[in-house]
Design a protein around this motif. Structure first.
Motif, short mmCIF file in Angstrom:
data_model
loop_
_atom_site.label_atom_id
_atom_site.label_comp_id
_atom_site.label_asym_id
_atom_site.label_seq_id
_atom_site.Cartn_x
_atom_site.Cartn_y
_atom_site.Cartn_z
N VAL A 107 68.67 17.67 55.90
CA VAL A 107 68.76 18.97 55.25
C VAL A 107 68.60 20.09 56.28
O VAL A 107 67.67 20.08 57.07
CB VAL A 107 67.69 19.09 54.15
CG1 VAL A 107 67.66 20.49 53.57
CG2 VAL A 107 67.93 18.06 53.06
N PHE A 108 69.54 21.02 56.27
CA PHE A 108 69.51 22.18 57.16
C PHE A 108 69.26 23.41 56.31
O PHE A 108 69.99 23.67 55.37
CB PHE A 108 70.85 22.33 57.88
CG PHE A 108 71.16 21.19 58.79
CD1 PHE A 108 70.89 21.28 60.14
CD2 PHE A 108 71.70 20.01 58.30
CE1 PHE A 108 71.15 20.21 60.99
CE2 PHE A 108 71.96 18.93 59.14
CZ PHE A 108 71.69 19.04 60.48
N ARG A 109 68.21 24.16 56.65
CA ARG A 109 67.88 25.37 55.88
C ARG A 109 68.03 26.60 56.74
O ARG A 109 67.51 26.64 57.85
CB ARG A 109 66.44 25.31 55.42
CG ARG A 109 66.25 24.33 54.32
CD ARG A 109 64.88 24.46 53.75
NE ARG A 109 64.88 23.88 52.43
CZ ARG A 109 63.94 24.05 51.53
NH1 ARG A 109 62.92 24.83 51.79
NH2 ARG A 109 64.02 23.48 50.36
N MET A 278 56.98 28.12 57.56
CA MET A 278 56.66 29.28 58.40
C MET A 278 57.91 30.14 58.60
O MET A 278 57.88 31.36 58.40
CB MET A 278 56.12 28.83 59.75
CG MET A 278 55.67 30.02 60.59
SD MET A 278 55.43 29.62 62.33
CE MET A 278 57.09 29.40 62.88
N VAL A 279 59.02 29.49 58.97
CA VAL A 279 60.23 30.25 59.25
C VAL A 279 60.74 30.93 57.97
O VAL A 279 61.12 32.10 57.99
CB VAL A 279 61.31 29.32 59.88
CG1 VAL A 279 62.66 30.00 59.94
CG2 VAL A 279 60.87 28.90 61.27
N ALA A 280 60.72 30.21 56.84
CA ALA A 280 61.21 30.78 55.58
C ALA A 280 60.39 32.01 55.20
O ALA A 280 60.93 33.05 54.85
CB ALA A 280 61.15 29.74 54.47
N THR A 281 59.08 31.89 55.30
CA THR A 281 58.22 33.02 54.94
C THR A 281 58.44 34.19 55.87
O THR A 281 58.53 35.34 55.45
CB THR A 281 56.73 32.59 55.00
OG1 THR A 281 56.59 31.42 54.21
CG2 THR A 281 55.82 33.67 54.46
N MET A 288 66.48 33.89 49.40
CA MET A 288 67.55 34.18 50.36
C MET A 288 67.70 33.02 51.36
O MET A 288 68.13 33.22 52.49
CB MET A 288 67.24 35.48 51.10
CG MET A 288 67.18 36.69 50.20
SD MET A 288 68.79 37.16 49.53
CE MET A 288 69.47 38.05 50.94
N MET A 289 67.34 31.83 50.94
CA MET A 289 67.37 30.69 51.85
C MET A 289 68.39 29.67 51.35
O MET A 289 68.32 29.25 50.20
CB MET A 289 65.96 30.07 51.88
CG MET A 289 65.73 28.97 52.88
SD MET A 289 65.81 29.46 54.60
CE MET A 289 64.38 30.48 54.74
N THR A 290 69.33 29.31 52.22
CA THR A 290 70.33 28.30 51.83
C THR A 290 69.93 26.94 52.37
O THR A 290 69.10 26.84 53.28
CB THR A 290 71.71 28.62 52.39
OG1 THR A 290 71.62 28.63 53.81
CG2 THR A 290 72.23 29.95 51.90
N SER A 291 70.57 25.93 51.85
CA SER A 291 70.22 24.57 52.21
C SER A 291 71.50 23.72 52.19
O SER A 291 72.28 23.82 51.25
CB SER A 291 69.22 24.09 51.15
OG SER A 291 68.77 22.81 51.43
N ALA A 305 67.84 26.85 48.44
CA ALA A 305 66.60 26.15 48.79
C ALA A 305 65.56 26.27 47.67
O ALA A 305 64.64 25.47 47.59
CB ALA A 305 66.04 26.70 50.09
N HIS A 306 65.71 27.27 46.79
CA HIS A 306 64.69 27.45 45.75
C HIS A 306 64.94 26.53 44.55
O HIS A 306 65.95 25.83 44.49
CB HIS A 306 64.63 28.92 45.31
CG HIS A 306 65.91 29.45 44.73
ND1 HIS A 306 66.33 29.16 43.47
CD2 HIS A 306 66.85 30.26 45.26
CE1 HIS A 306 67.47 29.76 43.24
NE2 HIS A 306 67.83 30.43 44.32
N GLY A 307 63.99 26.55 43.62
CA GLY A 307 64.08 25.70 42.44
C GLY A 307 64.80 26.38 41.29
O GLY A 307 65.61 27.29 41.50
N THR A 308 64.48 25.96 40.07
CA THR A 308 65.21 26.39 38.87
C THR A 308 64.69 27.71 38.29
O THR A 308 65.16 28.15 37.25
CB THR A 308 65.12 25.30 37.79
OG1 THR A 308 63.74 25.13 37.46
CG2 THR A 308 65.68 23.98 38.29
#
Ligand code: NAP
Ligand code: MG
Length: 402
Positions: A107-109, A278-281, A288-291, A305-308
Protein backbone atom coordinates in the motif's frame (compact mmCIF):
# COMPACT_ATOMS: atom_id res chain seq x y z
CA UNK A 1 -19.72 17.18 -26.09
CA UNK A 2 -18.92 13.58 -26.87
CA UNK A 3 -18.14 11.37 -23.90
CA UNK A 4 -14.69 9.83 -23.54
CA UNK A 5 -14.76 6.16 -24.47
CA UNK A 6 -13.13 3.39 -22.44
CA UNK A 7 -12.06 0.03 -23.86
CA UNK A 8 -11.42 -2.12 -20.76
CA UNK A 9 -13.66 -2.03 -17.69
CA UNK A 10 -12.45 -0.79 -14.34
CA UNK A 11 -13.18 -3.07 -11.43
CA UNK A 12 -15.56 -0.99 -9.31
CA UNK A 13 -15.78 -1.95 -5.61
CA UNK A 14 -18.63 -0.12 -3.93
CA UNK A 15 -18.60 0.29 -0.15
CA UNK A 16 -20.39 1.51 2.95
CA UNK A 17 -21.99 4.41 4.81
CA UNK A 18 -21.07 8.01 3.94
CA UNK A 19 -18.47 7.04 1.38
CA UNK A 20 -21.13 4.98 -0.44
CA UNK A 21 -23.24 8.16 -0.66
CA UNK A 22 -20.21 10.08 -1.96
CA UNK A 23 -19.48 7.28 -4.43
CA UNK A 24 -22.83 7.69 -6.20
CA UNK A 25 -22.61 11.48 -6.24
CA UNK A 26 -19.11 11.37 -7.70
CA UNK A 27 -20.23 9.02 -10.46
CA UNK A 28 -23.39 11.00 -11.25
CA UNK A 29 -21.91 14.48 -11.18
CA UNK A 30 -18.22 14.19 -11.98
CA UNK A 31 -17.72 11.04 -14.06
CA UNK A 32 -20.77 9.91 -16.05
CA UNK A 33 -21.40 13.32 -17.71
CA UNK A 34 -17.90 13.23 -19.22
CA UNK A 35 -16.85 9.59 -19.52
CA UNK A 36 -18.71 6.66 -21.01
CA UNK A 37 -17.92 4.75 -17.81
CA UNK A 38 -17.16 1.10 -18.28
CA UNK A 39 -16.95 -0.79 -15.00
CA UNK A 40 -17.44 -4.29 -13.69
CA UNK A 41 -19.39 -3.64 -10.50
CA UNK A 42 -18.84 -5.47 -7.20
CA UNK A 43 -20.88 -4.46 -4.19
CA UNK A 44 -18.57 -4.69 -1.17
CA UNK A 45 -21.17 -3.00 1.04
CA UNK A 46 -21.40 -5.01 4.25
CA UNK A 47 -24.94 -6.26 3.56
CA UNK A 48 -23.98 -7.88 0.31
CA UNK A 49 -20.72 -9.24 1.70
CA UNK A 50 -22.79 -10.91 4.40
CA UNK A 51 -25.32 -12.21 1.88
CA UNK A 52 -22.58 -13.78 -0.27
CA UNK A 53 -20.53 -15.05 2.69
CA UNK A 54 -17.85 -12.57 1.61
CA UNK A 55 -17.50 -14.30 -1.79
CA UNK A 56 -18.01 -10.93 -3.50
CA UNK A 57 -14.75 -9.65 -1.96
CA UNK A 58 -12.79 -12.61 -3.33
CA UNK A 59 -14.47 -12.22 -6.74
CA UNK A 60 -13.59 -8.53 -6.87
CA UNK A 61 -9.94 -9.30 -6.15
CA UNK A 62 -9.88 -11.99 -8.85
CA UNK A 63 -11.44 -9.50 -11.29
CA UNK A 64 -8.62 -7.08 -10.44
CA UNK A 65 -6.14 -9.75 -11.51
CA UNK A 66 -8.07 -10.15 -14.76
CA UNK A 67 -8.41 -6.47 -15.70
CA UNK A 68 -5.46 -4.96 -13.80
CA UNK A 69 -7.08 -1.85 -12.30
CA UNK A 70 -9.67 -1.42 -9.54
CA UNK A 71 -11.19 1.50 -7.67
CA UNK A 72 -12.51 0.86 -4.17
CA UNK A 73 -14.87 2.71 -1.85
CA UNK A 74 -14.20 2.59 1.90
CA UNK A 75 -15.79 -0.42 3.59
CA UNK A 76 -16.74 -1.38 7.13
CA UNK A 77 -14.45 -3.85 8.87
CA UNK A 78 -16.91 -5.62 11.15
CA UNK A 79 -16.46 -5.60 14.91
CA UNK A 80 -18.81 -6.68 17.71
CA UNK A 81 -21.04 -3.60 17.31
CA UNK A 82 -21.41 -4.21 13.56
CA UNK A 83 -22.42 -7.84 14.19
CA UNK A 84 -25.66 -6.66 15.77
CA UNK A 85 -26.09 -3.51 13.65
CA UNK A 86 -26.04 -5.55 10.42
CA UNK A 87 -27.17 -8.89 11.85
CA UNK A 88 -24.07 -10.60 10.44
CA UNK A 89 -23.61 -14.34 10.02
CA UNK A 90 -19.92 -14.01 10.83
CA UNK A 91 -17.41 -11.31 11.71
CA UNK A 92 -16.13 -11.03 8.12
CA UNK A 93 -12.49 -10.09 7.68
CA UNK A 94 -11.34 -6.69 6.51
CA UNK A 95 -11.91 -6.51 2.72
CA UNK A 96 -8.65 -4.60 2.37
CA UNK A 97 -6.81 -7.43 4.10
CA UNK A 98 -8.46 -10.04 1.88
CA UNK A 99 -7.73 -8.13 -1.32
CA UNK A 100 -4.17 -7.40 -0.27
CA UNK A 101 -3.54 -11.07 0.46
CA UNK A 102 -4.84 -12.11 -2.99
CA UNK A 103 -2.97 -9.42 -4.94
CA UNK A 104 0.17 -9.70 -2.76
CA UNK A 105 0.47 -5.95 -2.86
CA UNK A 106 2.03 -3.05 -1.03
CA UNK A 107 0.00 0.00 0.00
CA UNK A 108 1.31 3.42 -1.04
CA UNK A 109 -0.16 6.44 0.73
CA UNK A 110 0.29 9.99 -0.49
CA UNK A 111 -1.18 13.33 0.61
CA UNK A 112 -2.98 15.70 -1.76
CA UNK A 113 -1.44 19.12 -1.32
CA UNK A 114 -3.49 22.34 -1.63
CA UNK A 115 -2.76 25.97 -0.86
CA UNK A 116 -4.23 26.97 2.48
CA UNK A 117 -3.71 23.58 4.10
CA UNK A 118 -0.11 23.98 5.14
CA UNK A 119 2.01 21.04 6.28
CA UNK A 120 3.39 21.39 9.79
CA UNK A 121 6.85 20.82 8.31
CA UNK A 122 7.17 23.99 6.28
CA UNK A 123 9.74 22.72 3.76
CA UNK A 124 7.48 19.81 2.67
CA UNK A 125 6.25 21.34 -0.57
CA UNK A 126 5.80 18.04 -2.43
CA UNK A 127 4.01 14.89 -1.30
CA UNK A 128 5.86 12.16 0.57
CA UNK A 129 4.52 8.74 -0.37
CA UNK A 130 4.89 6.04 2.27
CA UNK A 131 5.09 2.37 1.28
CA UNK A 132 4.60 0.04 4.21
CA UNK A 133 5.59 -3.61 4.05
CA UNK A 134 2.44 -5.32 5.24
CA UNK A 135 3.75 -8.73 6.31
CA UNK A 136 5.51 -10.13 9.35
CA UNK A 137 8.00 -8.76 11.89
CA UNK A 138 6.43 -7.85 15.25
CA UNK A 139 2.94 -8.17 13.73
CA UNK A 140 3.45 -11.92 13.49
CA UNK A 141 5.74 -12.26 16.48
CA UNK A 142 5.61 -14.70 19.39
CA UNK A 143 6.44 -13.44 22.81
CA UNK A 144 7.18 -14.91 26.18
CA UNK A 145 7.52 -13.56 29.69
CA UNK A 146 10.55 -15.05 31.37
CA UNK A 147 9.70 -15.62 35.02
CA UNK A 148 13.22 -16.02 36.37
CA UNK A 149 16.75 -17.30 35.82
CA UNK A 150 17.30 -19.60 32.81
CA UNK A 151 18.55 -19.76 29.25
CA UNK A 152 16.53 -18.54 26.24
CA UNK A 153 17.48 -19.66 22.71
CA UNK A 154 16.26 -19.43 19.13
CA UNK A 155 15.88 -22.97 17.75
CA UNK A 156 15.37 -23.83 14.07
CA UNK A 157 14.65 -27.49 13.25
CA UNK A 158 14.95 -28.37 9.56
CA UNK A 159 12.88 -31.08 7.87
CA UNK A 160 15.58 -33.67 8.57
CA UNK A 161 15.25 -32.88 12.27
CA UNK A 162 18.62 -31.13 12.64
CA UNK A 163 18.68 -28.18 14.98
CA UNK A 164 20.42 -24.83 14.76
CA UNK A 165 20.55 -22.78 17.96
CA UNK A 166 21.34 -19.19 18.79
CA UNK A 167 21.52 -17.91 22.33
CA UNK A 168 19.17 -15.05 23.09
CA UNK A 169 20.15 -14.49 26.68
CA UNK A 170 21.23 -16.20 29.87
CA UNK A 171 18.68 -14.76 32.25
CA UNK A 172 19.71 -14.11 35.86
CA UNK A 173 16.24 -12.86 36.74
CA UNK A 174 12.86 -12.13 35.15
CA UNK A 175 12.57 -10.60 31.67
CA UNK A 176 10.87 -10.79 28.30
CA UNK A 177 11.68 -12.26 24.88
CA UNK A 178 10.23 -11.99 21.40
CA UNK A 179 10.63 -14.06 18.25
CA UNK A 180 9.65 -12.73 14.85
CA UNK A 181 10.07 -13.65 11.22
CA UNK A 182 9.75 -12.56 7.66
CA UNK A 183 9.85 -14.36 4.31
CA UNK A 184 12.22 -13.76 1.41
CA UNK A 185 9.26 -14.08 -0.99
CA UNK A 186 7.35 -11.37 0.80
CA UNK A 187 10.34 -9.02 0.96
CA UNK A 188 10.97 -9.61 -2.77
CA UNK A 189 7.35 -8.76 -3.61
CA UNK A 190 7.59 -5.65 -1.46
CA UNK A 191 10.78 -4.58 -3.23
CA UNK A 192 9.32 -5.13 -6.72
CA UNK A 193 6.11 -3.27 -5.83
CA UNK A 194 8.21 -0.33 -4.65
CA UNK A 195 10.52 -0.28 -7.67
CA UNK A 196 7.54 -0.54 -10.06
CA UNK A 197 5.66 2.21 -8.28
CA UNK A 198 8.69 4.50 -8.35
CA UNK A 199 9.02 4.01 -12.12
CA UNK A 200 5.31 4.50 -12.52
CA UNK A 201 5.20 7.80 -10.66
CA UNK A 202 8.74 8.91 -11.68
CA UNK A 203 9.82 9.51 -8.11
CA UNK A 204 12.99 8.51 -6.25
CA UNK A 205 12.70 5.57 -3.88
CA UNK A 206 14.19 5.65 -0.38
CA UNK A 207 14.51 2.57 1.79
CA UNK A 208 15.90 2.33 5.29
CA UNK A 209 16.41 -0.31 7.97
CA UNK A 210 18.69 -0.74 10.98
CA UNK A 211 21.13 -3.14 9.31
CA UNK A 212 24.12 -1.96 11.37
CA UNK A 213 22.50 -3.40 14.50
CA UNK A 214 20.36 -6.14 12.96
CA UNK A 215 23.11 -7.75 10.89
CA UNK A 216 21.05 -10.71 9.66
CA UNK A 217 17.40 -9.71 9.88
CA UNK A 218 17.43 -6.12 8.64
CA UNK A 219 20.48 -6.80 6.51
CA UNK A 220 18.47 -9.35 4.54
CA UNK A 221 15.94 -6.64 3.66
CA UNK A 222 18.77 -4.39 2.50
CA UNK A 223 20.42 -7.18 0.46
CA UNK A 224 17.20 -8.29 -1.24
CA UNK A 225 16.38 -4.73 -2.28
CA UNK A 226 19.94 -4.19 -3.55
CA UNK A 227 20.02 -7.42 -5.53
CA UNK A 228 16.64 -6.92 -7.19
CA UNK A 229 17.53 -3.33 -7.98
CA UNK A 230 20.86 -4.22 -9.60
CA UNK A 231 19.47 -7.14 -11.61
CA UNK A 232 16.08 -5.87 -12.68
CA UNK A 233 15.65 -2.14 -12.23
CA UNK A 234 18.90 -0.18 -12.37
CA UNK A 235 18.77 0.47 -16.11
CA UNK A 236 15.09 1.40 -15.99
CA UNK A 237 15.75 3.84 -13.15
CA UNK A 238 18.67 5.41 -15.06
CA UNK A 239 16.49 5.78 -18.15
CA UNK A 240 13.71 7.38 -16.10
CA UNK A 241 16.17 9.72 -14.35
CA UNK A 242 15.22 8.53 -10.89
CA UNK A 243 17.25 7.10 -8.05
CA UNK A 244 17.12 4.27 -5.53
CA UNK A 245 18.68 5.29 -2.26
CA UNK A 246 19.35 3.16 0.83
CA UNK A 247 20.27 4.55 4.23
CA UNK A 248 19.88 3.80 7.93
CA UNK A 249 16.43 4.42 9.40
CA UNK A 250 17.62 7.14 11.80
CA UNK A 251 19.43 8.92 8.98
CA UNK A 252 16.30 8.58 6.81
CA UNK A 253 14.13 10.23 9.47
CA UNK A 254 16.52 13.19 9.70
CA UNK A 255 16.67 13.55 5.90
CA UNK A 256 12.88 13.31 5.54
CA UNK A 257 12.45 16.22 7.96
CA UNK A 258 14.90 18.38 6.00
CA UNK A 259 13.57 17.39 2.56
CA UNK A 260 11.07 19.11 0.32
CA UNK A 261 9.23 15.81 -0.36
CA UNK A 262 8.57 14.35 -3.78
CA UNK A 263 9.79 10.77 -3.21
CA UNK A 264 8.60 7.37 -2.03
CA UNK A 265 9.73 6.20 1.38
CA UNK A 266 9.63 2.42 1.69
CA UNK A 267 9.34 1.25 5.30
CA UNK A 268 9.44 -2.05 7.11
CA UNK A 269 6.14 -2.99 8.71
CA UNK A 270 6.56 -1.27 12.08
CA UNK A 271 8.38 1.78 10.69
CA UNK A 272 5.58 2.19 8.14
CA UNK A 273 2.88 1.92 10.80
CA UNK A 274 4.47 4.68 12.86
CA UNK A 275 5.81 6.91 10.10
CA UNK A 276 2.64 6.89 8.01
CA UNK A 277 0.66 8.36 10.90
CA UNK A 278 3.35 10.97 11.44
CA UNK A 279 3.55 11.95 7.78
CA UNK A 280 -0.26 11.95 7.34
CA UNK A 281 -0.78 14.15 10.37
CA UNK A 282 2.01 16.51 9.41
CA UNK A 283 0.44 17.03 5.96
CA UNK A 284 -2.75 18.23 7.60
CA UNK A 285 -5.76 16.01 6.95
CA UNK A 286 -6.79 12.35 6.73
CA UNK A 287 -9.48 13.26 4.22
CA UNK A 288 -6.76 14.42 1.80
CA UNK A 289 -4.78 11.17 1.78
CA UNK A 290 -4.89 8.72 -1.13
CA UNK A 291 -3.98 5.08 -1.05
CA UNK A 292 -2.96 2.69 -3.82
CA UNK A 293 -2.41 -1.03 -3.50
CA UNK A 294 0.22 -1.94 -6.10
CA UNK A 295 1.07 -5.59 -6.67
CA UNK A 296 4.46 -6.88 -7.85
CA UNK A 297 2.64 -8.21 -10.93
CA UNK A 298 1.41 -4.78 -11.94
CA UNK A 299 -2.18 -4.82 -10.62
CA UNK A 300 -3.48 -1.63 -9.02
CA UNK A 301 -6.29 -0.87 -6.61
CA UNK A 302 -7.01 2.79 -5.82
CA UNK A 303 -8.87 4.07 -2.76
CA UNK A 304 -9.09 6.80 -0.14
CA UNK A 305 -7.04 6.28 3.03
CA UNK A 306 -9.92 7.20 5.34
CA UNK A 307 -12.83 5.02 6.43
CA UNK A 308 -16.59 5.19 5.83
CA UNK A 309 -17.03 8.38 7.92
CA UNK A 310 -19.68 6.73 10.09
CA UNK A 311 -20.52 9.78 12.22
CA UNK A 312 -21.44 11.83 9.14
CA UNK A 313 -23.53 8.95 7.77
CA UNK A 314 -25.68 8.79 10.89
CA UNK A 315 -26.26 12.55 10.56
CA UNK A 316 -27.17 12.03 6.92
CA UNK A 317 -29.66 9.29 7.88
CA UNK A 318 -31.31 11.68 10.33
CA UNK A 319 -31.75 14.18 7.50
CA UNK A 320 -29.13 16.54 8.91
CA UNK A 321 -26.70 18.43 6.68
CA UNK A 322 -23.23 16.91 6.22
CA UNK A 323 -20.01 18.37 4.95
CA UNK A 324 -17.99 15.29 4.05
CA UNK A 325 -14.83 15.66 2.01
CA UNK A 326 -14.94 13.59 -1.22
CA UNK A 327 -11.45 14.55 -2.45
CA UNK A 328 -9.58 11.33 -1.60
CA UNK A 329 -12.38 9.24 -3.12
CA UNK A 330 -12.39 11.39 -6.28
CA UNK A 331 -8.60 10.94 -6.51
CA UNK A 332 -9.11 7.18 -6.24
CA UNK A 333 -11.26 7.40 -9.38
CA UNK A 334 -8.90 9.75 -11.20
CA UNK A 335 -5.95 7.53 -10.33
CA UNK A 336 -7.73 4.45 -11.64
CA UNK A 337 -8.98 6.18 -14.80
CA UNK A 338 -5.51 7.56 -15.53
CA UNK A 339 -3.96 4.12 -15.11
CA UNK A 340 -6.65 2.59 -17.36
CA UNK A 341 -5.93 5.30 -19.95
CA UNK A 342 -2.21 4.56 -19.73
CA UNK A 343 -2.65 0.79 -20.14
CA UNK A 344 -5.21 1.09 -22.94
CA UNK A 345 -3.49 4.04 -24.61
CA UNK A 346 -6.40 6.49 -24.28
CA UNK A 347 -4.79 9.94 -23.85
CA UNK A 348 -8.19 11.65 -23.46
CA UNK A 349 -8.92 9.53 -20.41
CA UNK A 350 -5.57 10.45 -18.87
CA UNK A 351 -6.20 14.13 -19.64
CA UNK A 352 -9.64 13.87 -18.04
CA UNK A 353 -8.09 12.43 -14.86
CA UNK A 354 -5.67 15.38 -14.74
CA UNK A 355 -8.51 17.89 -15.19
CA UNK A 356 -10.66 16.24 -12.55
CA UNK A 357 -7.82 16.50 -10.03
CA UNK A 358 -7.11 20.08 -11.04
CA UNK A 359 -10.80 20.93 -10.64
CA UNK A 360 -10.69 19.59 -7.06
CA UNK A 361 -7.58 21.55 -6.16
CA UNK A 362 -8.69 24.76 -7.90
CA UNK A 363 -12.07 24.67 -6.15
CA UNK A 364 -10.44 24.40 -2.72
CA UNK A 365 -7.81 27.01 -3.54
CA UNK A 366 -10.61 29.36 -4.65
CA UNK A 367 -11.94 29.10 -1.12
CA UNK A 368 -14.77 26.58 -1.51
CA UNK A 369 -14.30 23.58 0.78
CA UNK A 370 -15.84 21.10 3.20
CA UNK A 371 -15.91 21.58 6.96
CA UNK A 372 -12.80 19.55 7.76
CA UNK A 373 -10.66 21.79 5.52
CA UNK A 374 -12.52 24.96 6.54
CA UNK A 375 -11.30 24.35 10.10
CA UNK A 376 -7.62 24.25 9.13
CA UNK A 377 -7.37 26.33 5.94
CA UNK A 378 -5.37 29.55 6.17
CA UNK A 379 -7.15 31.10 3.16
CA UNK A 380 -8.88 34.38 3.96
CA UNK A 381 -11.95 34.13 1.73
CA UNK A 382 -12.92 30.61 2.65
CA UNK A 383 -16.44 29.25 2.54
CA UNK A 384 -17.80 26.04 4.05
CA UNK A 385 -20.02 24.03 1.70
CA UNK A 386 -22.16 21.00 2.41
CA UNK A 387 -21.45 17.65 0.74
CA UNK A 388 -23.66 18.22 -2.33
CA UNK A 389 -22.70 21.87 -2.77
CA UNK A 390 -19.02 21.01 -2.75
CA UNK A 391 -19.34 18.30 -5.38
CA UNK A 392 -21.40 20.67 -7.54
CA UNK A 393 -18.74 23.35 -7.09
CA UNK A 394 -16.10 20.91 -8.36
CA UNK A 395 -18.39 20.06 -11.29
CA UNK A 396 -18.60 23.74 -12.21
CA UNK A 397 -14.81 24.12 -12.08
CA UNK A 398 -14.41 20.94 -14.12
CA UNK A 399 -16.83 22.17 -16.81
CA UNK A 400 -14.69 25.28 -17.10
CA UNK A 401 -11.61 23.12 -17.70
CA UNK A 402 -13.16 20.77 -20.27
P1 NAP B 1 -13.09 7.36 9.38
O1 NAP B 1 -14.21 6.92 8.56
O2 NAP B 1 -11.81 7.55 8.67
O3 NAP B 1 -13.51 8.71 10.10
C1 NAP B 1 -12.94 9.18 11.31
C2 NAP B 1 -13.20 10.68 11.45
O4 NAP B 1 -12.29 11.38 10.60
C3 NAP B 1 -14.57 11.12 10.99
O5 NAP B 1 -15.52 10.96 11.99
C4 NAP B 1 -14.31 12.54 10.59
O6 NAP B 1 -14.17 13.39 11.71
C5 NAP B 1 -12.95 12.45 9.95
N1 NAP B 1 -13.01 12.13 8.50
C6 NAP B 1 -12.55 11.02 7.87
N2 NAP B 1 -12.76 11.10 6.56
C7 NAP B 1 -13.38 12.27 6.35
C8 NAP B 1 -13.89 12.91 5.19
N3 NAP B 1 -13.77 12.33 3.98
N4 NAP B 1 -14.49 14.11 5.32
C9 NAP B 1 -14.60 14.70 6.51
N5 NAP B 1 -14.14 14.14 7.65
C10 NAP B 1 -13.56 12.94 7.57
O7 NAP B 1 -12.83 6.33 10.56
P2 NAP B 1 -13.87 5.63 11.56
O8 NAP B 1 -15.08 6.48 11.73
O9 NAP B 1 -13.05 5.27 12.69
O10 NAP B 1 -14.31 4.31 10.84
C11 NAP B 1 -15.56 4.13 10.20
C12 NAP B 1 -15.55 2.80 9.49
O11 NAP B 1 -14.58 2.84 8.44
C13 NAP B 1 -15.19 1.61 10.35
O12 NAP B 1 -16.22 0.64 10.24
C14 NAP B 1 -13.89 1.09 9.79
O13 NAP B 1 -13.88 -0.32 9.78
C15 NAP B 1 -13.90 1.60 8.38
N6 NAP B 1 -12.57 1.86 7.78
C16 NAP B 1 -12.41 1.46 6.50
C17 NAP B 1 -11.23 1.74 5.83
C18 NAP B 1 -11.10 1.31 4.41
O14 NAP B 1 -12.02 0.75 3.84
N7 NAP B 1 -10.00 1.59 3.78
C19 NAP B 1 -10.21 2.44 6.48
C20 NAP B 1 -10.41 2.84 7.80
C21 NAP B 1 -11.60 2.55 8.45
P3 NAP B 1 -15.37 14.20 12.39
O15 NAP B 1 -16.35 13.17 12.82
O16 NAP B 1 -14.69 14.91 13.51
O17 NAP B 1 -15.96 15.13 11.35
MG1 MG C 1 -0.77 3.05 12.82
Amino acid sequence: MEKIRMTTPLVEMDGDEMTRILWKMIKDELLSPFVDLKTEYYDLGLEYRNETNDQVTFDSAEATKKYGVAVKCATITPNAARMTEYNLKEMWKSPNGTIRAILDGTVFRAPIIVKGVEPYVKNWTKPITIARHAYGDVYKGSEMKIPGAGKAELVYTNEAGEETRELIHNFKGAGIIQGMHNLNDSIESFARSCFNFALDTKQDLWFATKDTISKKYDHTFKDIFAEIFENEYKEKFDAAGIEYFYTLIDDAVARVMRSEGGYIWACKNYDGDVMSDMVATAFGSLSMMTSVLASPNGYYEYEAAHGTVQRHYYKHLKGEETSTNPIATIFAWSGALRKRGELDNIPELMAFADKLEKACIDTIENGEMTGDLYLISTLENKKKLNTEEFILAIRKTLEGLM
